[in-house]
Design an enzyme around this catalytic site. Structure first.
Site, PDB file in Angstrom:
ATOM      1  N   HIS A 197     -16.604 -20.328 -14.366  1.00 26.78           N
ATOM      2  CA  HIS A 197     -14.979 -20.423 -14.725  1.00 26.78           C
ATOM      3  C   HIS A 197     -14.237 -20.048 -13.459  1.00 26.78           C
ATOM      4  O   HIS A 197     -13.543 -19.029 -13.553  1.00 26.78           O
ATOM      5  CB  HIS A 197     -14.800 -19.748 -16.067  1.00 26.78           C
ATOM      6  CG  HIS A 197     -13.591 -20.067 -16.756  1.00 26.78           C
ATOM      7  ND1 HIS A 197     -13.077 -19.997 -17.958  1.00 26.78           N
ATOM      8  CD2 HIS A 197     -12.375 -20.690 -16.099  1.00 26.78           C
ATOM      9  CE1 HIS A 197     -12.071 -20.527 -18.390  1.00 26.78           C
ATOM     10  NE2 HIS A 197     -11.558 -21.034 -17.239  1.00 26.78           N
ATOM     11  N   THR A 250      -2.641 -40.452 -26.934  1.00 28.54           N
ATOM     12  CA  THR A 250      -1.641 -41.621 -26.829  1.00 28.54           C
ATOM     13  C   THR A 250      -1.578 -42.273 -25.167  1.00 28.54           C
ATOM     14  O   THR A 250      -2.212 -41.690 -24.566  1.00 28.54           O
ATOM     15  CB  THR A 250      -0.347 -41.196 -26.845  1.00 28.54           C
ATOM     16  OG1 THR A 250       0.073 -40.033 -25.960  1.00 28.54           O
ATOM     17  CG2 THR A 250       0.105 -40.881 -28.071  1.00 28.54           C
ATOM     18  N   LEU A 290      -5.927 -36.928 -19.572  1.00 30.28           N
ATOM     19  CA  LEU A 290      -5.320 -37.224 -18.144  1.00 30.28           C
ATOM     20  C   LEU A 290      -3.994 -36.541 -18.231  1.00 30.28           C
ATOM     21  O   LEU A 290      -2.820 -37.461 -18.400  1.00 30.28           O
ATOM     22  CB  LEU A 290      -5.377 -38.818 -18.201  1.00 30.28           C
ATOM     23  CG  LEU A 290      -4.775 -39.371 -16.768  1.00 30.28           C
ATOM     24  CD1 LEU A 290      -6.033 -39.165 -15.476  1.00 30.28           C
ATOM     25  CD2 LEU A 290      -4.551 -40.757 -16.973  1.00 30.28           C
ATOM     26  N   GLU A 296     -18.329 -17.837 -23.158  1.00 30.54           N
ATOM     27  CA  GLU A 296     -18.184 -17.127 -21.857  1.00 30.54           C
ATOM     28  C   GLU A 296     -18.110 -15.609 -21.922  1.00 30.54           C
ATOM     29  O   GLU A 296     -17.457 -15.281 -23.026  1.00 30.54           O
ATOM     30  CB  GLU A 296     -16.960 -17.603 -21.202  1.00 30.54           C
ATOM     31  CG  GLU A 296     -16.997 -18.982 -20.951  1.00 30.54           C
ATOM     32  CD  GLU A 296     -15.808 -19.634 -19.975  1.00 30.54           C
ATOM     33  OE1 GLU A 296     -15.014 -18.806 -19.670  1.00 30.54           O
ATOM     34  OE2 GLU A 296     -15.671 -20.721 -20.042  1.00 30.54           O
ATOM     35  N   ARG A 333     -12.256 -26.816 -21.464  1.00 32.03           N
ATOM     36  CA  ARG A 333     -12.770 -25.787 -22.127  1.00 32.03           C
ATOM     37  C   ARG A 333     -13.982 -25.733 -22.757  1.00 32.03           C
ATOM     38  O   ARG A 333     -14.678 -27.018 -23.138  1.00 32.03           O
ATOM     39  CB  ARG A 333     -11.558 -25.364 -23.217  1.00 32.03           C
ATOM     40  CG  ARG A 333     -10.553 -24.671 -22.896  1.00 32.03           C
ATOM     41  CD  ARG A 333     -10.646 -23.415 -22.675  1.00 32.03           C
ATOM     42  NE  ARG A 333      -9.454 -22.638 -22.339  1.00 32.03           N
ATOM     43  CZ  ARG A 333      -8.984 -22.389 -20.985  1.00 32.03           C
ATOM     44  NH1 ARG A 333      -9.539 -22.982 -19.881  1.00 32.03           N
ATOM     45  NH2 ARG A 333      -7.985 -21.737 -20.799  1.00 32.03           N
TER      46      ARG A 333
HETATM   47  P1  NDP Z   1      -1.832 -30.907 -19.917  1.00 29.62           P
HETATM   48  O1  NDP Z   1      -1.371 -30.592 -21.218  1.00 29.62           O
HETATM   49  O2  NDP Z   1      -1.033 -31.449 -18.749  1.00 29.62           O
HETATM   50  O3  NDP Z   1      -3.093 -32.272 -20.151  1.00 29.62           O
HETATM   51  C1  NDP Z   1      -4.032 -32.094 -21.096  1.00 29.62           C
HETATM   52  C2  NDP Z   1      -4.293 -33.737 -21.632  1.00 29.62           C
HETATM   53  O4  NDP Z   1      -5.255 -33.565 -22.783  1.00 29.62           O
HETATM   54  C3  NDP Z   1      -3.060 -34.671 -21.949  1.00 29.62           C
HETATM   55  O5  NDP Z   1      -3.311 -35.905 -21.262  1.00 29.62           O
HETATM   56  C4  NDP Z   1      -3.363 -35.024 -23.276  1.00 29.62           C
HETATM   57  O6  NDP Z   1      -2.962 -35.992 -23.672  1.00 29.62           O
HETATM   58  C5  NDP Z   1      -4.950 -34.436 -23.647  1.00 29.62           C
HETATM   59  N1  NDP Z   1      -5.066 -33.987 -25.013  1.00 29.62           N
HETATM   60  C6  NDP Z   1      -4.679 -32.858 -25.553  1.00 29.62           C
HETATM   61  N2  NDP Z   1      -5.102 -32.702 -26.976  1.00 29.62           N
HETATM   62  C7  NDP Z   1      -5.683 -33.761 -27.151  1.00 29.62           C
HETATM   63  C8  NDP Z   1      -6.440 -34.135 -28.188  1.00 29.62           C
HETATM   64  N3  NDP Z   1      -6.469 -33.460 -29.138  1.00 29.62           N
HETATM   65  N4  NDP Z   1      -7.140 -35.298 -28.047  1.00 29.62           N
HETATM   66  C9  NDP Z   1      -7.340 -36.079 -26.909  1.00 29.62           C
HETATM   67  N5  NDP Z   1      -6.655 -35.767 -25.853  1.00 29.62           N
HETATM   68  C10 NDP Z   1      -5.851 -34.503 -25.757  1.00 29.62           C
HETATM   69  O7  NDP Z   1      -2.961 -29.803 -19.425  1.00 29.62           O
HETATM   70  P2  NDP Z   1      -3.501 -29.319 -17.982  1.00 29.62           P
HETATM   71  O8  NDP Z   1      -3.934 -30.714 -17.524  1.00 29.62           O
HETATM   72  O9  NDP Z   1      -2.272 -28.668 -17.258  1.00 29.62           O
HETATM   73  O10 NDP Z   1      -4.615 -28.742 -18.377  1.00 29.62           O
HETATM   74  C11 NDP Z   1      -5.511 -28.976 -19.012  1.00 29.62           C
HETATM   75  C12 NDP Z   1      -6.493 -27.919 -19.275  1.00 29.62           C
HETATM   76  O11 NDP Z   1      -7.563 -27.689 -18.455  1.00 29.62           O
HETATM   77  C13 NDP Z   1      -6.084 -26.587 -19.918  1.00 29.62           C
HETATM   78  O12 NDP Z   1      -5.644 -26.592 -21.379  1.00 29.62           O
HETATM   79  C14 NDP Z   1      -7.232 -25.761 -19.533  1.00 29.62           C
HETATM   80  O13 NDP Z   1      -7.833 -25.605 -21.119  1.00 29.62           O
HETATM   81  C15 NDP Z   1      -7.956 -26.265 -18.547  1.00 29.62           C
HETATM   82  N6  NDP Z   1      -7.979 -25.529 -17.439  1.00 29.62           N
HETATM   83  C16 NDP Z   1      -9.243 -24.951 -16.992  1.00 29.62           C
HETATM   84  C17 NDP Z   1      -9.250 -24.316 -15.717  1.00 29.62           C
HETATM   85  C18 NDP Z   1     -10.440 -23.773 -15.395  1.00 29.62           C
HETATM   86  O14 NDP Z   1     -10.413 -22.865 -14.526  1.00 29.62           O
HETATM   87  N7  NDP Z   1     -11.531 -24.268 -15.460  1.00 29.62           N
HETATM   88  C19 NDP Z   1      -7.962 -23.737 -14.919  1.00 29.62           C
HETATM   89  C20 NDP Z   1      -6.777 -24.538 -15.483  1.00 29.62           C
HETATM   90  C21 NDP Z   1      -6.712 -25.206 -16.926  1.00 29.62           C
HETATM   91  P3  NDP Z   1      -2.371 -36.753 -25.188  1.00 29.62           P
HETATM   92  O15 NDP Z   1      -1.120 -35.619 -25.323  1.00 29.62           O
HETATM   93  O16 NDP Z   1      -2.066 -38.053 -24.903  1.00 29.62           O
HETATM   94  O17 NDP Z   1      -3.183 -36.591 -26.027  1.00 29.62           O
END
Ligand code: NDP
Length: 319
Positions: A280, A177, A153, A262, A233
């Site tokens: 994608h 978290t 989120l 991919e 991903r």
């Molecule tokens: P953010 O960093 O804002 O959000 C990522 C979320 O994932 C955070 O809420 C984080 O919460 C959670 N997270 C990160 N690592 C972990 C972990 N190890 N375990 C559990 N939760 C985790 O990223 P965005 O929302 O900007 O982007 C998210 C992803 O979307 C990108 O990294 C990319 O891979 C994908 N994406 C795909 C696209 C597509 O074309 N399909 C386009 C753009 C993005 P917390 O820190 O509390 O764990």
């Protein structure tokens, strides 16, 4: 004043290349017949890299001893070895926020396509089945009454949640978290989230920490009415376990914009009836891709004008 030398490993959008040409001396690795020879010749002069999804770590950095910054196109940066960049004291930037709404729109579209089989229904019409066989069969799934669990989120996850709320869905989430100021119920484990919901929206980043986080146990917990949507991903889902869960009815269906290898998508996945697949395209509108490209350019310009990057990846606080 001499312009800083920039490496372009892969062709980028015209809006990026035109501006880079104005501000920098650009070396296009993708045009070289012999990349090794080109890097040997100009590698020492390169101070910045404009990177469109090229794997980046010691392998390429070793040829660029004076690199200061890698400005990556996209918010996900799992193709970049950040530890190698930190060790080499190289700044890494990405393109957050400018794509949130586009990706969230795609996620909701993919969810609707999957639940209501809209892609399959269109194929039915196009193939002449409407006039031949009659109406498309009633879908066994509906969006109404679903409970969405969001894995990740963050910026995009919140934009998805906002949309999903307006569709009447209940929302819960999992991340490392619990977030302050977020009222959606939090689950400390992904399996706990899957048990509590029937629609798992995956929008977590790739990389070692999330590799195959959505595994057979999580899919079992989601249950026979379960639908998985992945716009995060491909590596986050164990694709073999997903195929098995779909084949055995452990879950109901899946909508996927991203895949483990991919652009290769397993035949077994394509053969399944309740699966929607997209190549994608989460952020892939001209307007949004241009905004992402502009941020790549602006990061490089800012770095060489002020020594500060606009949107460094979070790990760069350790630089
Ligand atoms: P953010 O960093 O804002 O959000 C990522 C979320 O994932 C955070 O809420 C984080 O919460 C959670 N997270 C990160 N690592 C972990 C972990 N190890 N375990 C559990 N939760 C985790 O990223 P965005 O929302 O900007 O982007 C998210 C992803 O979307 C990108 O990294 C990319 O891979 C994908 N994406 C795909 C696209 C597509 O074309 N399909 C386009 C753009 C993005 P917390 O820190 O509390 O764990």
């Amino acid at each position: 004043m001499t312009k800083p030398d920039i490496l372009l490993p892969r062709k980028m959008l015209p809006i990026v290349e035109e501006q880079l040409d104005e501000a920098f001396t650009v070396h296009r690795l993708y045009e070289a017949d012999d990349r090794t020879a080109m890097l040997a010749q100009i590698g020492g002069r390169i101070r910045g890299v404009a990177n469109g999804f090229v794997a980046m770590g010691n392998t390429l950095l070793a040829d660029l001893p004076n690199a200061e910054i890698v400005a990556s196109f996209g918010v996900g940066y799992d193709h970049i070895n950040v530890a190698d960049c930190l060790a080499a004291k190289v700044m890494v930037t990405h393109t957050p926020d400018v794509l949130n709404e586009e990706v969230a729109d795609t996620a909701l579209g993919l969810l609707l396509m999957t639940v209501r089989e809209l892609g399959q229904a269109e194929q039915w019409l196009r193939a002449g089945a409407w006039t031949g066989k009659g109406p498309y069969p009633l879908t066994q799934a509906t969006l109404q009454g679903r409970r969405m669990g969001i894995f990740g989120l963050g910026r995009i996850g919140k934009a998805i949640a906002k949309r999903a709320e307006s569709f009447g869905l209940d929302i819960e989430y999992h991340g490392r978290t619990q977030q302050e100021g977020v009222d959606y119920p939090y689950h400390a484990t992904l399996t706990g989230l899957a048990e509590a919901c029937d629609t798992l929206m995956v929008v977590a980043p790739g990389g070692a920490a999330t590799h195959h986080a959505v595994n057979a146990d999580v899919l079992k917990a989601l249950g026979p009415n379960g639908i998985v949507i992945n716009v995060g991903r491909g590596s986050v889902i164990d694709e073999a376990a997903l195929i098995e869960a779909l084949e055995t009815g452990t879950i109901y269906g899946a909508g996927l914009d991203v895949f483990e290898d991919e652009p290769n998508v397993p035949e077994a996945l394509l053969a399944l009836p309740r699966v929607t697949v997209l190549p994608h395209v989460g952020s892939a509108s001209q307007a949004t891709r241009n905004s992402m490209g502009q941020l790549v350019v602006d990061n490089l310009k800012s770095w060489f004008a002020t020594g500060k990057a606009l949107t460094p990846v979070p790990e760069m606080t350790r630089l």
